[in-house]
Structures are given as structure tokens and as C-alpha cells.
Scaffold this active site. Structure first.
Site, PDB file in Angstrom:
ATOM      1  N   GLU A 146      55.188 -49.726   1.490  1.00 18.29           N
ATOM      2  CA  GLU A 146      56.289 -48.809   2.229  1.00 18.29           C
ATOM      3  C   GLU A 146      57.589 -48.835   2.034  1.00 18.29           C
ATOM      4  O   GLU A 146      58.402 -49.105   2.909  1.00 18.29           O
ATOM      5  CB  GLU A 146      55.760 -49.351   3.469  1.00 18.29           C
ATOM      6  CG  GLU A 146      54.577 -49.459   4.124  1.00 18.29           C
ATOM      7  CD  GLU A 146      54.413 -50.133   5.742  1.00 18.29           C
ATOM      8  OE1 GLU A 146      55.326 -50.723   6.048  1.00 18.29           O
ATOM      9  OE2 GLU A 146      53.313 -49.940   6.472  1.00 18.29           O
ATOM     10  N   GLU A 300      46.051 -48.860   5.320  1.00 15.30           N
ATOM     11  CA  GLU A 300      46.146 -49.693   6.263  1.00 15.30           C
ATOM     12  C   GLU A 300      45.979 -49.487   7.819  1.00 15.30           C
ATOM     13  O   GLU A 300      46.449 -48.357   8.115  1.00 15.30           O
ATOM     14  CB  GLU A 300      47.614 -50.373   6.571  1.00 15.30           C
ATOM     15  CG  GLU A 300      47.904 -51.508   5.269  1.00 15.30           C
ATOM     16  CD  GLU A 300      49.326 -51.975   5.617  1.00 15.30           C
ATOM     17  OE1 GLU A 300      49.930 -52.000   6.540  1.00 15.30           O
ATOM     18  OE2 GLU A 300      50.053 -52.409   4.638  1.00 15.30           O
TER      19      GLU A 300
HETATM   20  C1  GAL Z   1      52.454 -52.471   7.907  1.00 12.89           C
HETATM   21  C2  GAL Z   1      52.889 -53.365   6.554  1.00 12.89           C
HETATM   22  C3  GAL Z   1      52.068 -54.639   6.519  1.00 12.89           C
HETATM   23  C4  GAL Z   1      52.071 -55.296   7.971  1.00 12.89           C
HETATM   24  C5  GAL Z   1      51.714 -54.246   9.050  1.00 12.89           C
HETATM   25  C6  GAL Z   1      51.774 -54.909  10.517  1.00 12.89           C
HETATM   26  O1  GAL Z   1      53.581 -51.549   7.958  1.00 12.89           O
HETATM   27  O2  GAL Z   1      52.636 -52.697   5.366  1.00 12.89           O
HETATM   28  O3  GAL Z   1      52.790 -55.454   5.844  1.00 12.89           O
HETATM   29  O4  GAL Z   1      53.245 -55.633   8.361  1.00 12.89           O
HETATM   30  O5  GAL Z   1      52.549 -52.918   9.151  1.00 12.89           O
HETATM   31  O6  GAL Z   1      51.216 -53.895  11.277  1.00 12.89           O
END
Ligand code: GAL
Length: 655
Positions: A146, A300
Site C-alpha cells: 500500500e 486483501e
Molecule cells: C491493510 C494492510 C494490512 C492490514 C490491514 C488491516 O490496509 O495492508 O497490512 O493492516 O489493512 O485491515
């Protein structure tokens, strides 16, 4: 091997003992996990002190995964430099716009302009590339995590000056474009220019826009150099980096997407119920568009608890399944999660996971197993070697570009709360609820493939972009522009001829003055609106709606202009949700575009190579009826007409 949908998530074995790894692999097989993302935040475990590498544990993890048929997306850990790095290189710590140097203690504590950071990032990427570039488990490289860190301070100032010199060539050109005579800002030396940090009152908006561009290019350069290293040390392994959608505005998503082999996103819808699914649809449509209407990857999402403001949002397994299908229907290669196993402690210790703290015998883990089993049955939706082929065929597109967002964030605008993202989301949501499929498009891209183009709050437009819209409408396209669009050129200078000057010809109007309002507004067709109104002169356009009451009583509010073979509409106010939907549906109707179902009963047409699929998702709590023809991918049942979909259920049909 036949293509399969990717299923799995971020896997952080370095946080657990080897006994747990063995248990992890057992559970992954139970859940039919086939892909895990390893190493995202592993820098201090891989390089515990400068230049000293400890890859043994990662060798073992990758071998173990490979022996068990689980593919690896291997990350470079550069989003979180280790403490030794920060101690040795304080100039590489980020500095906020207020001049505060951030210390180590969380993640993303780096300054992307600092050479020490970039050097250390290249070194760890090189070591990873050398060691694992030919590992049989490797499916994809995941650079960083990110991208989004913006820093200020001397290191950044120096780089910003070089960038400005490259852009303007001379100080006189910069002074002219930034109009530095305003408030006596005229620069006589490059060294007098700083990145736009905290200052006494309003900063220079043209400077701000340039800084945003510079900062975005800096992040892209950091990505590119790692990507080149990894490509040179492996063959045919795609390189990606995960975008945090939709709220991160520090980078140019289009430019990143063009530099990647695979677009990937992280998405965490924050609203319950149908609204959350509208958010997932937004991110999925954006990802597909950024990927050029080709497959992409949901890197994710959260399982049952989603981090947000005050209290985590709880979502059911059904919702998690339907969200996953929303992304897959929009071209995702599968559904990956943050994260596989919940950590014992650490910053995000209560973040949800595929294996929760309470273990295997839980509804959460049963949900993980359920989704894995479902995706295994949907392998026809996996593009495999057909990744080069288009995913969707949409006729409507929303303009989306970083300069518009950055401009709307500037201070000194007629309203401080002109919110680009929320207007774009309002427009997308209206179409999603109306069942209309949409893409996003950059103003410099080819526009002619779309029948209808929507321009929400497109404040800065270059003359070439404005001309492209004229050509588009002239050739028969339908354009809808929102208030304040086209008001400046791409350097944030007000265009001649009144606000909206860049679009004045195609819209057939002139905006004399903007009228921000605090009260609700009413239009002649009964529509309600808020926030914003404009005093318009008609210059060829006709008024299709007028303001009723207030300072602009009887003046045009919504206009329509026949321009060449096409039509350009203008909405000079911020319509409420229902009014917006009504107006858009009527414009689309005139263009011969009708939605499919809607109001939370979602129908998505998906192409995979020569195959056509219809995915129906009922996000509502009432049964719905949709006309489908084809065979159910899971049960084999045939449908040939109106079909009932139970509340919360879905259908996946080969048509
Ligand atoms: C994302 C990030 C992850 C984790 C997640 C939590 O933005 O890439 O590492 O922090 O959020 O929701």
C-alpha cells in the site's frame, strides 16, 4: 494444471513457531487455500542488522508450502524498515507537513525520497529476487505494501526542486504558472522553493497540485526500481503492488497500474448490509478499470470483523461470500484476505483472520472452509491463460483521475467540503442501485468506446482534455458534467469565460457565479439538493430544471445541450441521492441503456475467454426475481426465465 481461483491470504509464519506452521498447512488444506502472501512485513526477520540476512526460515516456509501445493505471492518488506535502519538513518524518517519527525514504532516510517531508504529497499529486493526468483512456489511478486507515504523536510524539498526544474525549465515559467506575484511569492532562486508545508494561511494551490504530482511520481519510481530488479532475477513472474482502495489519494493509481503486470487491491467496505456491497462494487469496478478491463487480484479483505472508526463492523459469512463473488465477478483472480492466522499480539492483534484466535472449531473457520469449497467449484471463472481478454462490456464510464481529487482537496475553494471521493461514490452508487454496470476512465484515455461519460467534480482539465470531450460529444457521445467541473486548467488557473470555462463550449453554458448554500434547495421537477448552486447563462443549452425559491429562483439548474451528434448535460447543484438516480436513469434511458435488477439485487455479466457468465447476488433481506438463462455452475440446474433468488443467496450461471 487447470486454472483455479486463488484463495488464501497474508501469511506471517515468522510470528509463530514451527509447530504452528505444520498446523497452518493442515488447516490450509482443509480450507482449500491455494495461495498465500508471504513476507509483507518481514524485513527485521530477514535482515536483522544491516547487510546480515537470515533467509533460513523463509526457505523452510516456501518449501513447506510448495510440498503442500500452496503457491506463494512473495512480498518485498519495504513498507516497514527495521528499527536499526531508522536509528542509522534518521534523515530517512518521514516528516509531517507540520514538521514533526515520526519515529519508529509503527509501520511505514520511511521517507520515499531518502536515498538511504531507497538503497536499503533495492538491496533487500535484490536479495529476495536472487534467492527466490526461481523457487517453484513463486506465483507473483508483491512489491511493498500500500504505497502511500508522503514526507516533507529537506530531503524532499531538494527532490521537489529538481522535479520543478525538469517541469518548468526556468523560474520565470514557474512564477508565471503559479502566479507567484499573488502574496509576494515570486521566486528568484530554486532554493527558495519548499514543499507545501504548514504555513501561516492558505498555500498556493498550483504549488500544491505540483507537489501532489511529484509525491505520486516519487512513489512510482520507488516501485519501478524494485519491479525492475525482481523482473531481472526471475522469468515470467508477474509483479504487483496492492492499492488501498478507495480512500488513498497519495498516488496516481492509473500510472501505477500501467507499470504493474497485475493490478491488485485491498478493500475494506465499512458499511453494513447493502451499502457495504455498494462499496465493494465501487472498488471492484475501479480495480477492473485500472487493470484495463483485464483480470486483477483482490489481495486483501477482512473476514468477519472489519476495522473502522469506533467499533469494528461485523459481517456474516454470507456477506463475506457475496463480497468475494462481487470481486470475482468483476475480474478478480480470486479472494485473498488479510490475514491467515490471528496474531497473539502486535498492533492489529484483534484484526479478523481466516483462522481466528479461538481456533478451528469456530463459525469463522467454518466460514473460511465454506468459501474455499465454493471457490473450488467455480474454477470456470478463473481466467488462467485467458488473462489478456476483457472482463466486462460496459457502456457507461465515470471519469476518475487524481488531479480532480487533489484539486478538490485544496484550501480556498468556495466550499471547504467539496468531497471528490464522496461525489464519485454517490454517482457510482446511484448507478449500482439502478443495476447499471460502469467503468472508470482517465480523461487522457480513449473515450469513444463509451456511450455515456460522467464527470463528477472534474475541476482541473487541460485544454487537450476539454477538446477530447468536445470530440466525444460531437461524435455522438452523451456527457454529464457536475458542478464546478472544468473550472481550472491542469495547473489550477481559472479558465477564461467564467467557471466551468474548459467545458463551456460543449455544455453550452456560462457559469457567472457559484452560490454555495447551507440550506436545502428545491428544483422545479421536485428534486432536492444541497450545498451548491450556480448562476448559469444559457449559451446554446436548454434548461431542463430550474431552481425554485432562494437567490436563484427561476434560474436554470440542470441543462442539456445538443452538440454535434451528441448531448452534454450539466448538473449545477449537488442532487440528493434519489434525485440523482432519477436524473441519471432518465439520461441513460434516452441513450438506450437500462439497468438489470438493482436495489441490492445485483446482476453482473462476466466474460472469461469465450465463456459468458451471469452472477446474481441478492444482498437484500427479501427474495428477488431475475430473468436468467443458462446452467448453474454449482448444481447444474438449468434456468430459462424469471428465477427467484432467496434473500442473501446467489446464483452463478453459465449462459
Ligand atoms: C491493510 C494492510 C494490512 C492490514 C490491514 C488491516 O490496509 O495492508 O497490512 O493492516 O489493512 O485491515
Amino acid at each position: 494444471m487447470a486454472p483455479e481461483l486463488l484463495y488464501g491470504g497474508d501469511y506471517n509464519p515468522e510470528q509463530f513457531s514451527r509447530e504452528v506452521w505444520v498446523e497452518d498447512v493442515r488447516l490450509m488444506k482443509v480450507a482449500r487455500v491455494n495461495t498465500v502472501t508471504v513476507g509483507v512485513f518481514s524485513w527485521s526477520s530477514l535482515e536483522p542488522s544491516e547487510g546480515v540476512f537470515t533467509f533460513g526460515w523463509l526457505d523452510d516456509v516456501l518449501d513447506l508450502l510448495h510440498e503442500n501445493g500452496i503457491g506463494v505471492i512473495l512480498a518485498t518488506p519495504t513498507a516497514s524498515p527495521p528499527p536499526w535502519f531508522s536509528l542509522a538513518h534518521p534523515e530517512a524518517l518521514p516528516i509531517t507537513a507540520d514538521g514533526v519527525r515520526l519515529l519508529h514504532g509503527s509501520r511505514d516510517t520511511y521517507n520515499p525520497a531518502a536515498e538511504a531508504y531507497r538503497h536499503a529497499a533495492r538491496r533487500i529486493a535484490t536479495e529476495l529476487g536472487r534467492r527466490y526468483g526461481t523457487h517453484p512456489s513463486l506465483r507473483m511478486w508483491h512489491v511493498h505494501n500500500e504505497y502511500g507515504t508522503v514526507s516533507f523536510g529537506p530531503v524532499v524539498d531538494a527532490e521537489f526542486r529538481l522535479w520543478l526544474e525538469r517541469k518548468y525549465g526556468s523560474l520565470s515559467a514557474l512564477n508565471e504558472v503559479w502566479n507567484t506575484t499573488f502574496w509576494s511569492q515570486r521566486y528568484g532562486e530554486w532554493a527558495e522553493i519548499f514543499a507545501p508545508q504548514a504555513t501561516q494561511y492558505l498555500g498556493n494551490p498550483a504549488q500544491l497540485l505540483d507537489f501532489r504530482r511529484f509525491a505520486a511520481e516519487l512513489l512510482l519510481a520507488a516501485f519501478n526500481e524494485q519491479s525492475e530488479i525482481l523482473k531481472s532475477l526471475s522469468t515470467g513472474i508477474p509483479v504487483t503492488t496492492n492499492f488501498m482502495l478507495p480512500s488513498w489519494l497519495h498516488y496516481d493509481q492509473w500510472a501505477f497500474a500501467a507499470a504493474e503486470d497485475m493490478v491488485s487491491i485491498d478493500d475494506y467496505p465499512s458499511e453494513p448490509g447493502v451499502e457495504g456491497h455498494a462499496q465493494a462494487a465501487f472498488s471492484g469496478d475501479l480495480a477492473r478499470s485500472l487493470a484495463g478491463n483485464r483480470p486483477w487480484l483482490l489481495m486483501e479483505q477482512a473476514t468477519n470483523l472489519v476495522y473502522r472508526r469506533d467499533a469494528m463492523l461485523v459481517r456474516s459469512t454470507q456477506e463475506m461470500v457475496r463480497s468475494s463473488l462481487q470481486y470475482i465477478a468483476r475480474g478478480s483472480l480470486g479472494a485473498l484476505f488479510f490475514q491467515w492466522r490471528a496474531p497473539r499480539t502486535g498492533a492489529e492483534l484483534f484484526h479478523s483472520s481466516m483462522v481466528p484466535h479461538s481456533g478451528e472449531d469456530t463459525d469463522q473457520f467454518r466460514g473460511t472452509v465454506h468459501l474455499g469449497a465454493l471457490l473450488a467449484e467455480l474454477s470456470e471463472l478463473a481466467p488462467g491463460s485467458r488473462q489478456a481478454e476483457p472482463v466486462a462490456e460496459n457502456r457507461v464510464a465515470i471519469l476518475w483521475y487524481p488531479e480532480a481529487w487533489w484539486a478538490a482537496e485544496a484550501r480556498g475553494l468556495p466550499r471547504a467540503d467539496l468531497n471528490y471521493l464522496s461525489l464519485v461514490r454517490q454517482v457510482h452508487r446511484a448507478l449500482w442501485l439502478a443495476g447499471v454496470g460502469v467503468d472508470f476512465v482517465h480523461p487522457d484515455h480513449e473515450l469513444s468506446g463509451y456511450d455515456v461519460l460522467l464527470l463528477p467534480l472534474a475541476i482541473p482539465l487541460s485544454t487537450a482534455q476539454a477538446e477530447a470531450f468536445e470530440d466525444y460529444v460531437g461524435a455522438g457521445g452523451v456527457l454529464v458534467a457536475w458542478y464546478f467541473s472544468g473550472t481550472t486548467d491542469d495547473n489550477f488557473s481559472v479558465a477564461p469565460g467564467g467557471y466551468g470555462g474548459q467545458l463551456a463550449r460543449v455544455l453550452g453554458i456560462r457559469v457567472q457565479m457559484v452560490h454555495p448554500v447551507d440550506n436545502a434547495l428545491e428544483l422545479s421537477d421536485g428534486s432536492t439538493a444541497t450545498r451548491w448552486s450556480e448562476h448559469l447563462d444559457l449559451r446554446g443549452a436548454e434548461a431542463v430544471g430550474h431552481y425554485r425559491g432562494g437567490a436563484l429562483d427561476g434560474q436554470p439548474a440542470v441543462t442539456r445541450h445538443q452538440f454535434g451528434g451528441g448531448v452534454a448535460h450539466y448538473l449545477s447543484t449537488h442532487l440528493d441521492d434519489d434525485a440523482l438516480r432519477r436524473n441519471l436513469v432518465s439520461i441513460l434511458d434516452q441513450a438506450g441503456i437500462q439497468g438489470l435488477a438493482g436495489d441490492g439485487l445485483e446482476v453482473i455479466e462476466r466474460r472469461v475467454g469465450d465463456g459468458h457468465f451471469t452472477i446474481v447476488l441478492n444482498h437484500t433481506d427479501a427474495p428477488g426475481v431475475v430473468t436468467v438463462r443458462g446452467d448453474d455452475l454449482i448444481t447444474g440446474q438449468s434456468y430459462a426465465g424469471p428465477t427467484e433468488i432467496a434473500a442473501g443467496a446467489y446464483l452463478i450461471v453459465r449462459t
